[in-house]
Design a protein around this motif. Structure first.
Motif, PDB file in Angstrom:
ATOM      1  N   PRO A 316     -14.743  -4.452  13.585  1.00  0.00           N
ATOM      2  CA  PRO A 316     -13.311  -4.759  13.707  1.00  0.00           C
ATOM      3  C   PRO A 316     -12.512  -4.099  12.587  1.00  0.00           C
ATOM      4  N   GLU A 317     -11.396  -3.493  12.950  1.00  0.00           N
ATOM      5  CA  GLU A 317     -10.541  -2.808  11.984  1.00  0.00           C
ATOM      6  C   GLU A 317      -9.276  -3.622  11.727  1.00  0.00           C
ATOM      7  N   VAL A 318      -8.772  -3.546  10.505  1.00  0.00           N
ATOM      8  CA  VAL A 318      -7.442  -4.051  10.180  1.00  0.00           C
ATOM      9  C   VAL A 318      -6.638  -2.877   9.643  1.00  0.00           C
ATOM     10  N   VAL A 319      -5.631  -2.461  10.403  1.00  0.00           N
ATOM     11  CA  VAL A 319      -4.774  -1.344   9.996  1.00  0.00           C
ATOM     12  C   VAL A 319      -3.469  -1.931   9.482  1.00  0.00           C
ATOM     13  N   GLN A 320      -3.185  -1.712   8.221  1.00  0.00           N
ATOM     14  CA  GLN A 320      -1.978  -2.273   7.610  1.00  0.00           C
ATOM     15  C   GLN A 320      -1.009  -1.159   7.237  1.00  0.00           C
ATOM     16  N   LEU A 321       0.213  -1.268   7.741  1.00  0.00           N
ATOM     17  CA  LEU A 321       1.255  -0.287   7.437  1.00  0.00           C
ATOM     18  C   LEU A 321       2.226  -0.891   6.423  1.00  0.00           C
ATOM     19  N   GLU A 322       2.702  -0.061   5.515  1.00  0.00           N
ATOM     20  CA  GLU A 322       3.474  -0.565   4.377  1.00  0.00           C
ATOM     21  C   GLU A 322       4.983  -0.535   4.649  1.00  0.00           C
ATOM     22  N   PRO A 323       5.695  -1.602   4.289  1.00  0.00           N
ATOM     23  CA  PRO A 323       7.149  -1.643   4.460  1.00  0.00           C
ATOM     24  C   PRO A 323       7.864  -0.912   3.337  1.00  0.00           C
ATOM     25  N   THR A 324       9.127  -0.548   3.582  1.00  0.00           N
ATOM     26  CA  THR A 324       9.945   0.110   2.565  1.00  0.00           C
ATOM     27  C   THR A 324      11.354  -0.474   2.583  1.00  0.00           C
ATOM     28  N   LEU A 325      12.045  -0.348   1.478  1.00  0.00           N
ATOM     29  CA  LEU A 325      13.410  -0.850   1.342  1.00  0.00           C
ATOM     30  C   LEU A 325      14.407   0.157   1.899  1.00  0.00           C
TER      31      LEU A 325
END
Length: 346
Positions: A316-325
């Motif tokens: 199982p993969e967890v792909v996390q994308l990063e937020p920006t201001l």
């Protein structure tokens, strides 16, 4: 009888390109697709039917996606990323709305199973904490879950870093001189709402700022929820100078409520949202917010699902994308104002 090799020669392309066009297994430009189809027509080539092809390879090149219906355009922007990537990869997408109803969700899953979809993308907040037995009966059908928290079954997951997003939002308010900062949260039974709130608290604690319980209101991620949350906060008495609102839809409802009360944004009250939906920049004032890479979330969900279908990933993969201001016009810098007032008093 004409073959793909004959078509390739007439169209001036490779045999593999002809195969991709006829079987719709990969995106091919419109110009080349037209050449291949015209060549196939000229040679009276008849491609096998999609049903026959699916029976042979045990694939339908179809993905099922379940989405919680909402007025929030966030969902539509994510679906756009899913649909576009499906098209480019030669897959069809069947989209089902669950209306937040678990029974309807289960019925939709069963229907999609009967249609022999190759895999599922789930974007349903009602899944959190749920065990879905139907997936346990079909362990070989890959499932990717988007944006929601812990569940009672192990699947691949695509999410944004909501803890960081909440922190960035609150830190931006602090950087603009605000120390009295409120928060309108999403429903705290939801993982993403919890994480955004935790980010808010972390930024406040780092600066040693006090929490005022009157300035923290839980809501529902919808415009009406933001509207009523701000009315509730206002009824409690003195307002903060700035508020972190946990999504853009609630921020819009809140700005409407503030306007009705004669409170101007950002002159009287600064607001920062979350999601950066397309219409946020067209509000008055345009909304400072935290950008979620919605299109990329959709693309990543399809890419992750296809890796499973092609047996390129077993765990199982967890792909996390990063937020920006994203800085716009709804936050006022009060540092210079306070410095000026202090100088005048001296």
């Amino acid at each position: 009888m004409a073959t793909m090799k004959d078509i390739a020669k007439l169209a001036g392309v490779s045999t593999s390109t002809v195969s991709h066009v006829i079987n719709q297994t990969r995106f091919v430009s419109e110009e080349i697709s037209l050449r291949v189809n015209n060549a196939a027509k000229a040679l009276n080539y008849y491609a096998p039917s999609a049903l026959a092809r699916s029976l042979k390879v045990n694939r339908t090149n179809t993905i099922g996606m379940l989405v919680t219906t909402s007025t929030n355009p966030f969902f539509g922007e994510v679906v756009k990323g899913v649909e576009r990537n499906c098209y480019q990869q030669g897959y069809n997408l069947i989209l089902c709305n669950t209306e937040g109803d678990n029974a309807r969700m289960r019925d939709s899953i069963n229907t999609l199973m009967q249609k022999r979809v190759d895999g599922f993308i789930l974007m349903c907040s009602s899944l959190e904490g749920e065990r879905i037995d139907v997936f346990e009966r079909y362990p070989d059908v890959p499932v990717v879950v988007m944006d929601w928290g812990p569940m009672l079954f192990t699947k691949d997951k695509i999410q944004d870093n909501s803890l960081l997003g909440g922190y960035l939002a609150t830190q931006h308010l602090i950087d603009n001189g605000h120390t009295n900062i409120g928060c309108i949260t999403g429903p705290l039974i939801k993982y993403q709402a919890q994480m955004r709130y935790e980010g808010y608290k972390r930024a406040m604690l780092e600066k040693g700022l006090e929490f005022n319980a009157d300035w923290i209101v839980e809501s529902d991620f919808e415009c009406e929820g933001g509207y009523h949350a701000f009315k509730t906060m206002s009824d409690r008495g003195r307002l903060p100078s700035a508020i972190f609102v946990s999504n853009d839809m609630m921020a819009m409802g809140m700005i409407n409520a503030a306007s009705e009360l004669g409170i101007q944004v950002p002159e009287d009250l600064s607001i920062i949202g979350y999601d950066d939906v397309h219409i946020a920049k067209f509000m008055t004032p345009s909304l400072t917010t935290i950008h979620q890479p919605k299109y990329r979330l959709g693309e990543a969900a399809v890419d992750t699902l296809l890796r499973k279908l092609n047996h390129q990933s077993d765990q199982p993969e967890v792909v996390q994308l990063e937020p920006t201001l994203v800085v716009r016009k709804s936050v006022r810098n009060i540092t210079d104002i306070e410095t000026s007032e202090y100088a005048n008093k001296k």
